[in-house]
Design an enzyme around this catalytic site. Structure first.
Site, PDB file in Angstrom:
ATOM      1  N   ARG A 194       0.548 -18.178 -16.539  1.00 38.36           N
ATOM      2  CA  ARG A 194      -0.728 -17.449 -16.542  1.00 38.36           C
ATOM      3  C   ARG A 194      -0.613 -16.221 -17.430  1.00 38.36           C
ATOM      4  NH1 ARG A 194      -0.951 -18.599 -10.932  1.00 38.36           N
ATOM      5  NH2 ARG A 194       0.262 -16.773 -10.355  1.00 38.36           N
TER       6      ARG A 194
ATOM      7  N   ARG B 104       9.387  -6.824   0.078  1.00 37.74           N
ATOM      8  CA  ARG B 104       9.014  -6.933  -1.335  1.00 37.74           C
ATOM      9  C   ARG B 104       9.407  -5.686  -2.140  1.00 37.74           C
ATOM     10  NH1 ARG B 104       5.504 -10.652  -2.798  1.00 37.74           N
ATOM     11  NH2 ARG B 104       4.652  -9.285  -4.380  1.00 37.74           N
TER      12      ARG B 104
ATOM     13  N   ASP C 278       7.366 -10.750 -13.639  1.00 42.05           N
ATOM     14  CA  ASP C 278       6.923 -11.361 -12.381  1.00 42.05           C
ATOM     15  C   ASP C 278       8.118 -11.892 -11.580  1.00 42.05           C
ATOM     16  OD1 ASP C 278       5.092 -12.136 -10.497  1.00 42.05           O
ATOM     17  OD2 ASP C 278       4.540 -13.995 -11.502  1.00 42.05           O
TER      18      ASP C 278
ATOM     19  N   HIS D 171      11.037  -4.762  -6.051  1.00 40.77           N
ATOM     20  CA  HIS D 171      10.508  -3.869  -7.093  1.00 40.77           C
ATOM     21  C   HIS D 171      11.570  -2.853  -7.526  1.00 40.77           C
ATOM     22  CE1 HIS D 171       6.694  -5.749  -6.765  1.00 40.77           C
ATOM     23  NE2 HIS D 171       6.418  -5.274  -5.553  1.00 40.77           N
TER      24      HIS D 171
ATOM     25  N   GLU E 105      -5.570  -4.996 -10.842  1.00 42.73           N
ATOM     26  CA  GLU E 105      -5.776  -5.801  -9.621  1.00 42.73           C
ATOM     27  C   GLU E 105      -4.688  -5.541  -8.566  1.00 42.73           C
ATOM     28  OE1 GLU E 105      -5.958  -7.276 -12.813  1.00 42.73           O
ATOM     29  OE2 GLU E 105      -8.119  -6.970 -12.681  1.00 42.73           O
TER      30      GLU E 105
ATOM     31  N   LEU F  83       9.184   2.165 -29.701  1.00 45.98           N
ATOM     32  CA  LEU F  83       8.019   2.455 -28.843  1.00 45.98           C
ATOM     33  C   LEU F  83       8.022   1.556 -27.606  1.00 45.98           C
ATOM     34  CD1 LEU F  83       5.272   3.801 -28.212  1.00 45.98           C
ATOM     35  CD2 LEU F  83       4.197   2.112 -29.691  1.00 45.98           C
TER      36      LEU F  83
HETATM   37  C1  FPP Z   1       5.176  -8.655 -10.173  1.00 45.37           C
HETATM   38  O1  FPP Z   1       6.046  -9.307  -9.271  1.00 45.37           O
HETATM   39  C2  FPP Z   1       5.609  -7.283 -10.315  1.00 45.37           C
HETATM   40  C3  FPP Z   1       4.821  -6.188 -10.108  1.00 45.37           C
HETATM   41  C4  FPP Z   1       3.411  -6.252  -9.717  1.00 45.37           C
HETATM   42  C5  FPP Z   1       5.377  -4.837 -10.224  1.00 45.37           C
HETATM   43  C6  FPP Z   1       6.345  -4.719 -11.347  1.00 45.37           C
HETATM   44  C7  FPP Z   1       7.010  -3.435 -11.229  1.00 45.37           C
HETATM   45  C8  FPP Z   1       8.293  -3.227 -11.589  1.00 45.37           C
HETATM   46  C9  FPP Z   1       9.161  -4.248 -12.202  1.00 45.37           C
HETATM   47  C10 FPP Z   1       8.844  -1.888 -11.456  1.00 45.37           C
HETATM   48  C11 FPP Z   1       8.543  -1.160 -12.724  1.00 45.37           C
HETATM   49  C12 FPP Z   1       9.090   0.141 -12.656  1.00 45.37           C
HETATM   50  C13 FPP Z   1       8.969   1.027 -13.623  1.00 45.37           C
HETATM   51  C14 FPP Z   1       9.706   2.262 -13.441  1.00 45.37           C
HETATM   52  C15 FPP Z   1       8.149   0.837 -14.835  1.00 45.37           C
HETATM   53  P1  FPP Z   1       5.451  -9.791  -7.891  1.00 45.37           P
HETATM   54  O2  FPP Z   1       5.562  -8.678  -6.932  1.00 45.37           O
HETATM   55  O3  FPP Z   1       4.062 -10.307  -8.080  1.00 45.37           O
HETATM   56  O4  FPP Z   1       6.451 -10.947  -7.529  1.00 45.37           O
HETATM   57  P2  FPP Z   1       6.093 -12.311  -6.786  1.00 45.37           P
HETATM   58  O5  FPP Z   1       5.255 -13.116  -7.741  1.00 45.37           O
HETATM   59  O6  FPP Z   1       7.414 -12.919  -6.548  1.00 45.37           O
HETATM   60  O7  FPP Z   1       5.376 -11.961  -5.522  1.00 45.37           O
END
Ligand code: FPP
Length: 242
Positions: free
Chosen positions: A196, A42, A29, A46, A76, A140
């Protein structure tokens, strides 16, 4: 090669885990806030989050973990703006392509868990093939995509109904979880400062230790893993006993 030979110098393992700690699961997160702090969209967070995921995966393998699970996209998360969902899907597609091209060279058994029927059939068949063809590898890595803990339990119950069961045991449900033969996580780490569970590994987390850190996922580093590991070894697990 993207996994075992990263462009940057490999991180030295500062800790070594034993049989008490075989499986760490991560709630990754904080990508959005990390990008916002830099005045960036955002999606930028990612992209950096995906790089962190690869770095942490390499490190977890190096310290002797046998299993790692990451929460990459929840059931979600489709509610997010389309631009953001598209960017995350593009990261998955690129990653699947990398895995597909280079899976033979790594020590990693890649497994995509979740309700994969939401993905295009070509993507699903690539995910299945990567899983099958790396199944003999020692580390794994479960990548949870379109994953929800409640959905997973409902999916297991429906499978048991189809088997004709009128009564089910915990073992029956366990047989139909997406994590299959993977043992439950010993430690679940959540970055980003929230306390959470967010529908992650609801069944499997029954006796997991939790570790929360304010560090935003793109900043998460091998030294942070060392800290979580040290905290884990400082706890006494009783599994309901004395
Ligand atoms: C939560 O942070 C993160 C996600 C919903 C996406 C997580 C995805 C990645 C880390 C990329 C994964 C990539 C691969 C190739 C597996 P948030 O966006 O909710 O952050 P915030 O709480 O600061 O808004």
């Amino acid at each position: 090669m993207f996994w075992s030979k990263p462009k940057k110098k490999q991180e030295t393992a500062a800790v070594r885990v034993d049989e008490r700690l075989q499986h760490i699961a991560f709630i990754m997160d904080g990508n959005g806030r990390w990008a916002k702090k830099r005045g960036m969209p955002r999606e930028y967070g990612h992209t950096h989050g995906a790089a962190t995921f690869k770095k942490i995966g390499r490190y977890c393998e190096k310290i002797g973990l046998k299993y790692m699970t990451v929460y990459a996209f929840s059931t979600e998360n489709w509610k997010r703006p389309q631009k953001e969902v598209d960017a995350i899907m593009k990261l998955f597609d690129d990653y699947i392509e990398e895995c597909f091209q280079e899976m033979e060279e790594d020590n990693v058994h890649f497994r995509f868990i979740g309700n994969l029927t939401a993905f295009p059939e070509t993507t699903q068949s690539k995910m299945e093939r990567i899983d099958r063809e790396t199944a003999h590898k020692p580390f794994l890595l479960n990548i949870a995509v379109n994953y929800g803990g409640r959905e997973e339990i409902a999916h297991a119950c429906n499978a048991l109904i189809r088997e004709g069961k009128r009564e089910v045991s915990e073992t029956d449900i366990g047989r139909h979880l997406y994590t299959l033969e993977c043992p439950d996580p010993d430690l679940i780490v959540r970055t980003g400062g929230d306390y959470r569970v967010s529908n992650f590994l609801l069944w499997q987390s029954a006796y997991a230790e939790y570790y929360f850190t304010p560090t935003l996922w793109p900043d998460y580093s091998p030294r942070d893993v060392d800290e979580a590991v040290a905290a884990f070894y400082g706890r006494k697990r009783r599994f309901g006993g004395l």
